[in-house]
Design an enzyme around this catalytic site. Structure first.
Site, PDB file in Angstrom:
ATOM      1  N   ASN A  72      37.440  38.442  46.946  1.00 15.00           N
ATOM      2  CA  ASN A  72      36.688  37.877  46.141  1.00 15.00           C
ATOM      3  C   ASN A  72      35.352  37.801  46.005  1.00 15.00           C
ATOM      4  OD1 ASN A  72      39.640  34.857  46.752  1.00 15.00           O
ATOM      5  ND2 ASN A  72      39.147  36.323  44.938  1.00 15.00           N
ATOM      6  N   ASP A  89      46.727  29.862  42.754  1.00 15.01           N
ATOM      7  CA  ASP A  89      46.608  30.929  42.229  1.00 15.01           C
ATOM      8  C   ASP A  89      46.351  29.871  41.299  1.00 15.01           C
ATOM      9  OD1 ASP A  89      45.630  33.156  40.490  1.00 15.01           O
ATOM     10  OD2 ASP A  89      47.178  34.042  40.949  1.00 15.01           O
TER      11      ASP A  89
END
Length: 246
Positions: A79, A31
């Site tokens: 996503n 991340d």
């Protein structure tokens, strides 16, 4: 020469820690690519490209430290909600990276697997991923799982559906049976879950498999994470006392 001896000594020390703690499997939530790019006044694409460099360094570190299994969260089922331009870029980056790095990964004895709803990806990308798995299937070094179009809830739902299709009686269903229907069948559960970028959540990642994993969160963004950062995480893991609920 002196630097090489220092590096070799460091690797040997971490290998001993890995062996002594029986650390087999590290899972990572990669991340912070976009935040890293923003802080460096760059477009998001540059953050994702730097993230590829970090991935290569971490795989190298896993090899040097004797980590047998490494599972990386590359693209989640959620996503797809990002801007289409970014999604297209990420898919192209993934395809290009696998094609460009496959030879070196194979030479370094890395075994590649891709976990997630692979059938939900475009056919060209599926061919690239399948070829990478086939090319490296007999390798015996680091087992590298890359989670693409992956969501843990989706994984568990699909596992239950497959058990139903196989007509498995309810009284026969147990943890061992369910494990055989997960994407991660035949590999041990993660011992250590690392999250970069400082966020304190698991983001629908390996929810079943991380039941007793130790968590390690670092504020470093993924492009800043490398072999040294992996070493720090392993040393922190060694300080933990794992009780498994006992």
């Amino acid at each position: 020469m002196i630097a090489e001896k220092i590096i070799a000594a460091k690797d040997s020390e971490i290998k001993d820690i890995v062996k002594d703690t029986n650390l087999q499997h590290i899972a990572i939530i990669m991340d912070g690519n976009r935040r890293w790019a923003k802080e460096h006044l760059m477009p998001s694409a540059m953050g994702h490209k730097k993230g590829v460099d970090a991935l290569k360094n971490v795989v190298k570190g896993a090899h040097n430290f004797g980590i047998k299994y490494l599972t990386l969260y590359a693209f989640s089922t959620e996503n797809w909600n990002r801007k289409q331009e970014e999604v297209d870029f990420l898919m192209n980056l993934l395809a290009t990276t696998i094609k460009n790095e496959l030879k070196e990964l194979h030479q370094n004895d890395v075994k590649l697997r891709f976990i997630g709803d692979i059938e939900g990806l475009n056919s060209d990308l599926q061919k690239i991923l399948n070829n990478a798995e086939e090319t490296t299937k007999n390798n015996t070094g680091v087992n590298l799982q890359i989670a693409i179009n992956y969501g843990a809830r989706n994984e568990i739902v699909n596992a239950v559906k497959k058990m139903a299709l196989d007509n498995i009686p309810a009284e026969k269903i147990n943890e061992e049976i369910l494990n055989t229907y997960l994407y991660t069948k035949n590999i041990p559960d993660p011992d250590l879950l690392i999250r970069t970028g400082g966020e304190m959540r698991v983001s629908n990642y390996l929810l079943w498999q991380i039941a007793y994993a130790e968590f390690y969160v670092t504020k470093k963004y993924w492009p800043e994470f490398g072999e040294d950062a992996l070493e720090e995480a392993i040393k922190e893991f060694a300080k933990r006392q794992r009780r498994y609920g006992g």
